[in-house]
Design an enzyme around this catalytic site. Structure first.
Site, PDB file in Angstrom:
ATOM      1  N   GLY A   1       0.875  -0.990  -0.010  1.00 39.12           N
ATOM      2  CA  GLY A   1      -0.155   0.050   0.040  1.00 39.12           C
ATOM      3  C   GLY A   1       0.791   1.215   0.019  1.00 39.12           C
TER       4      GLY A   1
ATOM      5  CD  GLN B   1       4.036   5.658   2.413  1.00 39.33           C
ATOM      6  OE1 GLN B   1       3.017   5.165   1.971  1.00 39.33           O
ATOM      7  NE2 GLN B   1       5.000   4.852   2.736  1.00 39.33           N
TER       8      GLN B   1
ATOM      9  CB  CYS C   1       6.500   1.709   6.439  1.00 40.41           C
ATOM     10  SG  CYS C   1       5.956   3.110   5.698  1.00 40.41           S
ATOM     11  CG  LEU C   2       7.077   1.004   0.374  1.00 39.97           C
ATOM     12  CD1 LEU C   2       5.983   1.386  -0.890  1.00 39.97           C
ATOM     13  CD2 LEU C   2       8.038  -0.229  -0.124  1.00 39.97           C
TER      14      LEU C   2
ATOM     15  CG  HIS D   1       0.902   0.843   7.395  1.00 43.59           C
ATOM     16  ND1 HIS D   1       1.862   0.338   8.000  1.00 43.59           N
ATOM     17  CD2 HIS D   1       1.388   1.770   6.610  1.00 43.59           C
ATOM     18  CE1 HIS D   1       3.181   0.710   7.627  1.00 43.59           C
ATOM     19  NE2 HIS D   1       2.762   1.394   6.725  1.00 43.59           N
ATOM     20  CD  GLU D   2      -0.428   2.372   3.148  1.00 46.77           C
ATOM     21  OE1 GLU D   2      -0.036   3.472   3.129  1.00 46.77           O
ATOM     22  OE2 GLU D   2       0.365   1.066   3.197  1.00 46.77           O
TER      23      GLU D   2
ATOM     24  CG  HIS E   1       1.358   6.590   5.903  1.00 44.83           C
ATOM     25  ND1 HIS E   1       2.678   6.854   6.143  1.00 44.83           N
ATOM     26  CD2 HIS E   1       1.676   5.144   5.348  1.00 44.83           C
ATOM     27  CE1 HIS E   1       3.457   6.066   6.117  1.00 44.83           C
ATOM     28  NE2 HIS E   1       2.888   4.798   5.810  1.00 44.83           N
TER      29      HIS E   1
HETATM   30 ZN    ZN Z   1       3.710   3.080   5.360  1.00 47.90          ZN
END
Ligand code: ZN
Length: 176
Positions: A46, A51, A96-97, A138-139, A142
């Site tokens: 995701g 991000q 997480c990216l 999680h998203e 953000h």
């Molecule tokens: Zn993340």
């Protein structure tokens, strides 16, 4: 279609509360498509707009089941997503990216109902559990400036910060 550069912790854009999207124009549709490309290219489960440096309430999630991840047609895009109900509890290993070389178990709701708009502006409601429920939580975190490392103990987070300093220093030395 393009994969966008991903902002890394501790980039301040990741701590900001993202603004609601009042109009879904061509720029938002393009951003949604680029974010799908970015997620699949990374690869990740995701991605949230902050991000990629855009502080607006847009997320993409890989909706593929086991063995189907990375399929562009299975990607879900949600504008102004909200969790409208949550049930149960699950402990899930997250990464997480935007958080380099780290994963940790985070306590989340086991099942959620998520509401938002698709890129055509139509309301969407998704009920899901397990991995996908965790990805949505999680998203959406953000968009409120919260990273999964904000949901672990401060001791673990401090250890990670120290580790990250070393990682970033090594990277600088390699690039020097
Ligand atoms: Zn993340």
């Amino acid at each position: 279609m393009a994969a966008l550069p991903i902002r890394l912790y501790p980039d301040p854009v990741l701590k900001q509360e993202a603004a609601p999207i009042d109009q879904i124009g061509d720029d938002i549709r393009q951003l949604g498509r680029d974010m799908i490309d970015t997620m699949i290219h990374a690869p990740g489960s995701g991605l949230a707009a902050p991000q990629v440096g855009r502080s607006c309430r847009l997320i993409v999630v890989d909706g593929g089941g086991p063995g189907e991840t990375g399929d562009k047609d299975k990607a879900i895009v949600l504008v102004n997503p909200e969790i409208v109900s949550a049930e149960g509890e699950i402990l899930f290993e997250e990464a997480c990216l935007s958080v380099l070389e780290y994963s940790a178990k985070v306590k989340r709701a086991a099942a959620v109902k998520v509401r938002g708009l698709n890129l055509e502006g139509r309301p969407v409601e998704i009920e899901t559990n397990g991995r996908l429920a965790v990805v949505f939580q999680h998203e959406i975190d953000h968009l409120d400036g919260i990273l999964f490392i904000d949901r672990i103990s401060s001791l673990k987070r401090d250890l990670y910060r120290r580790k990250l300093k070393k990682i970033l220093k090594n990277r600088e030395e390699q690039n020097a």
